[in-house]
Scaffold this active site. Sequence first.
Site, PDB file in Angstrom:
ATOM      1  N   ASP A  62       2.597   5.588  -6.743  1.00 38.96           N
ATOM      2  CA  ASP A  62       3.606   5.601  -5.850  1.00 38.96           C
ATOM      3  C   ASP A  62       4.880   5.468  -7.088  1.00 38.96           C
ATOM      4  O   ASP A  62       5.993   5.480  -6.337  1.00 38.96           O
ATOM      5  CB  ASP A  62       3.735   4.145  -4.959  1.00 38.96           C
ATOM      6  CG  ASP A  62       2.762   4.482  -4.032  1.00 38.96           C
ATOM      7  OD1 ASP A  62       2.788   5.625  -3.487  1.00 38.96           O
ATOM      8  OD2 ASP A  62       2.056   3.576  -3.566  1.00 38.96           O
ATOM      9  N   HIS A 121       0.893  -1.373  -0.006  1.00 40.22           N
ATOM     10  CA  HIS A 121       0.038  -0.103   0.072  1.00 40.22           C
ATOM     11  C   HIS A 121       0.779   1.194  -0.078  1.00 40.22           C
ATOM     12  O   HIS A 121       1.745   1.469  -1.033  1.00 40.22           O
ATOM     13  CB  HIS A 121      -0.876  -0.260   1.275  1.00 40.22           C
ATOM     14  CG  HIS A 121      -2.175   0.912   1.361  1.00 40.22           C
ATOM     15  ND1 HIS A 121      -2.513   1.591   0.127  1.00 40.22           N
ATOM     16  CD2 HIS A 121      -2.944   1.078   2.590  1.00 40.22           C
ATOM     17  CE1 HIS A 121      -3.451   2.377   0.673  1.00 40.22           C
ATOM     18  NE2 HIS A 121      -3.814   2.168   1.876  1.00 40.22           N
ATOM     19  N   HIS A 144      -2.491  -2.543  -9.306  1.00 40.70           N
ATOM     20  CA  HIS A 144      -3.479  -1.753  -8.532  1.00 40.70           C
ATOM     21  C   HIS A 144      -4.735  -2.564  -8.553  1.00 40.70           C
ATOM     22  O   HIS A 144      -5.127  -3.183  -9.849  1.00 40.70           O
ATOM     23  CB  HIS A 144      -3.919  -0.268  -9.160  1.00 40.70           C
ATOM     24  CG  HIS A 144      -4.658   0.587  -7.993  1.00 40.70           C
ATOM     25  ND1 HIS A 144      -5.884   0.322  -7.702  1.00 40.70           N
ATOM     26  CD2 HIS A 144      -4.040   1.179  -7.119  1.00 40.70           C
ATOM     27  CE1 HIS A 144      -6.464   1.199  -6.861  1.00 40.70           C
ATOM     28  NE2 HIS A 144      -5.139   1.640  -6.247  1.00 40.70           N
TER      29      HIS A 144
HETATM   30  C1  COA Z   1      -1.362  -2.831  -5.674  1.00 37.87           C
HETATM   31  C2  COA Z   1      -1.337  -4.478  -5.565  1.00 37.87           C
HETATM   32  C3  COA Z   1      -1.250  -4.737  -4.081  1.00 37.87           C
HETATM   33  C4  COA Z   1      -2.781  -5.144  -6.100  1.00 37.87           C
HETATM   34  O1  COA Z   1      -2.759  -6.330  -5.595  1.00 37.87           O
HETATM   35  P1  COA Z   1      -4.015  -7.528  -6.202  1.00 37.87           P
HETATM   36  O2  COA Z   1      -4.974  -6.705  -6.823  1.00 37.87           O
HETATM   37  O3  COA Z   1      -4.169  -8.188  -5.009  1.00 37.87           O
HETATM   38  O4  COA Z   1      -3.404  -8.009  -7.267  1.00 37.87           O
HETATM   39  P2  COA Z   1      -2.411  -9.424  -7.254  1.00 37.87           P
HETATM   40  O5  COA Z   1      -1.396  -9.210  -6.314  1.00 37.87           O
HETATM   41  O6  COA Z   1      -3.273 -10.561  -7.088  1.00 37.87           O
HETATM   42  O7  COA Z   1      -1.962  -9.336  -8.894  1.00 37.87           O
HETATM   43  C5  COA Z   1      -2.485  -9.857  -9.930  1.00 37.87           C
HETATM   44  C6  COA Z   1      -1.380 -10.464 -10.946  1.00 37.87           C
HETATM   45  O8  COA Z   1      -0.766  -9.210 -11.433  1.00 37.87           O
HETATM   46  C7  COA Z   1       0.561  -9.424 -11.078  1.00 37.87           C
HETATM   47  N1  COA Z   1       1.082  -8.054 -10.499  1.00 37.87           N
HETATM   48  C8  COA Z   1       0.276  -7.321  -9.918  1.00 37.87           C
HETATM   49  N2  COA Z   1       1.212  -6.314  -9.528  1.00 37.87           N
HETATM   50  C9  COA Z   1       2.310  -6.496  -9.948  1.00 37.87           C
HETATM   51  C10 COA Z   1       3.576  -5.900 -10.041  1.00 37.87           C
HETATM   52  N3  COA Z   1       3.620  -4.861  -9.346  1.00 37.87           N
HETATM   53  N4  COA Z   1       4.765  -6.391 -10.607  1.00 37.87           N
HETATM   54  C11 COA Z   1       4.543  -7.411 -11.434  1.00 37.87           C
HETATM   55  N5  COA Z   1       3.379  -8.279 -11.514  1.00 37.87           N
HETATM   56  C12 COA Z   1       2.299  -7.828 -10.726  1.00 37.87           C
HETATM   57  C13 COA Z   1       0.637 -10.491 -10.107  1.00 37.87           C
HETATM   58  O9  COA Z   1       1.794 -11.199  -9.866  1.00 37.87           O
HETATM   59  C14 COA Z   1      -0.380 -11.473 -10.618  1.00 37.87           C
HETATM   60  O10 COA Z   1      -0.238 -12.031 -11.659  1.00 37.87           O
HETATM   61  P3  COA Z   1      -0.792 -13.744 -11.922  1.00 37.87           P
HETATM   62  O11 COA Z   1      -2.070 -13.500 -12.030  1.00 37.87           O
HETATM   63  O12 COA Z   1      -0.045 -14.290 -13.150  1.00 37.87           O
HETATM   64  O13 COA Z   1      -0.438 -14.489 -10.701  1.00 37.87           O
HETATM   65  C15 COA Z   1      -0.271  -5.185  -6.373  1.00 37.87           C
HETATM   66  O14 COA Z   1      -0.403  -4.693  -7.740  1.00 37.87           O
HETATM   67  C16 COA Z   1       1.097  -4.660  -5.797  1.00 37.87           C
HETATM   68  O15 COA Z   1       1.669  -5.517  -5.091  1.00 37.87           O
HETATM   69  N6  COA Z   1       1.665  -3.742  -6.594  1.00 37.87           N
HETATM   70  C17 COA Z   1       3.171  -3.508  -6.084  1.00 37.87           C
HETATM   71  C18 COA Z   1       3.052  -2.570  -4.900  1.00 37.87           C
HETATM   72  C19 COA Z   1       2.550  -1.133  -5.011  1.00 37.87           C
HETATM   73  O16 COA Z   1       3.156  -0.479  -5.844  1.00 37.87           O
HETATM   74  N7  COA Z   1       1.407  -0.944  -4.292  1.00 37.87           N
HETATM   75  C20 COA Z   1       0.973   0.307  -4.347  1.00 37.87           C
HETATM   76  C21 COA Z   1      -0.372   0.420  -4.556  1.00 37.87           C
HETATM   77  S1  COA Z   1      -1.163   2.033  -5.153  1.00 37.87           S
END
Ligand code: COA
Length: 385
Positions: A321, A229, A268
């Site tokens: 971010d 987050h 996201h």
């Molecule tokens: C924001 C976030 C937590 C959303 O999570 P979510 O909706 O639960 O999505 P998931 O973690 O289930 O990811 C879905 C798919 O996208 C991929 N993915 C998501 N974010 C990714 C990233 N930053 N880099 C690479 N792959 C990513 C996952 O590996 C997953 O792939 P798969 O279906 O092949 O396994 C996630 O995108 C993330 O961890 N981003 C990095 C942290 C970040 O920048 N957070 C700030 C948010 S404003």
Amino acid sequence: MGKEPSGEFEYSRGLEGVSAAISAMSRIDGDDGILIYRGIPIEIMAENSTFEEATYFLLFGNLPNKKELDDFTTEMKEYRKLTSEEIEWIKNFPKGGHPMDALKTCVSYMGMEEPPPPGEKQTLRGFTKNGKKIIARLPSFVAAFDRARNGKEILQPDNSLPHAANFLYMLHGEKPDEESAKILDLAFILHADHGMNASTFSTYVTSSTLSDIYSSIITGIGTLRGPLHGGANERVVAMLQQIGSPENAEDYIMKAIKEHKKIMGFGHRVYKAYDPRAKILKDYAKNLAGKEESKLVETAIKVEEIMMREVSKKGIFPNVDFYSGFAYKAIGIPTDLFTPIFAVSRVSGWVGHCIEYRQQNRIFRPRAIYNGPIDVEYTPMDERE
Ligand SMILES: CC(C)(COP(=O)(O)OP(=O)(O)OC[C@H]1O[C@@H](n2cnc3c(N)ncnc32)[C@H](O)[C@@H]1OP(=O)(O)O)[C@@H](O)C(=O)NCCC(=O)NCCS
């Protein structure tokens, strides 16, 4: 769908696709990358508003007229001042503690200075007033802790300055130039609210028990801290520093993708298009970058290019971010204050949502689908392995 003795329950991992409340504050159209605050596009807010005005708008629902904004700003300035007890307390915090922990502790202390009445006796007016106090004082806490841990004198606010400029003054000990103050104000506006995100939801949960606003905001700060987050912006800068230069980006990112590692600042739950806030900050980052940062910005642009090529088809784009850290770095903010600054902005949304939900309150009490054993015999201690 899961089954419990008293009936069937839907299960949505991470509550994806579940609506937990009704809110008129902000709306994200994730397919088209649109964010509005009470109907107004974020781009318009960013161009025309101030953090004070955006906060009023989010809390009370109307764009303030001049008198309303003046009164609100004056009231918020009164609340910025640190009490002498707070100053003494902050001076004694462990210097190596994370500023997000300092912030939680400060809000907790503040709640003990003026204990709110017990839950059911709190009026909406009192709840809102305490919320405004927290919004006004958070930047003072962040600046005070940073100065204390660096052995510098803690400063009181300069009430000739607006909210963002005053924070920079309290942090750096001198009035900021106009551009730095403007950029921080812009970043505050962009982060002020964002629908039912994880930290906002956590403030709802705490508030829904008729707990006090201080406790709700502490919950929000704790939730925001995590790297999935608000903690992502710190990690983005660390990652770009590790990559070092645009030429190294291809190998680094391709290896990370191959190993199924997440790239911070991308992806996201709701946006499956470019985050409009990232678009705004990207332009600022490019213009702002000094010598030291320009290599980081070039690296970031290269990382974005590779990620767009590789994963945008999966709906993964830069989020807010990815570029916010540059804005903060360029105006001399230490990396571990990036997430506290996010809290200083998002607190307007947290308080606004808690006020809004008080008026439709029902305690949050979801279920877990139990998948453990049933009818297990209790083994006396002397018969256990
Ligand atoms: C924001 C976030 C937590 C959303 O999570 P979510 O909706 O639960 O999505 P998931 O973690 O289930 O990811 C879905 C798919 O996208 C991929 N993915 C998501 N974010 C990714 C990233 N930053 N880099 C690479 N792959 C990513 C996952 O590996 C997953 O792939 P798969 O279906 O092949 O396994 C996630 O995108 C993330 O961890 N981003 C990095 C942290 C970040 O920048 N957070 C700030 C948010 S404003």
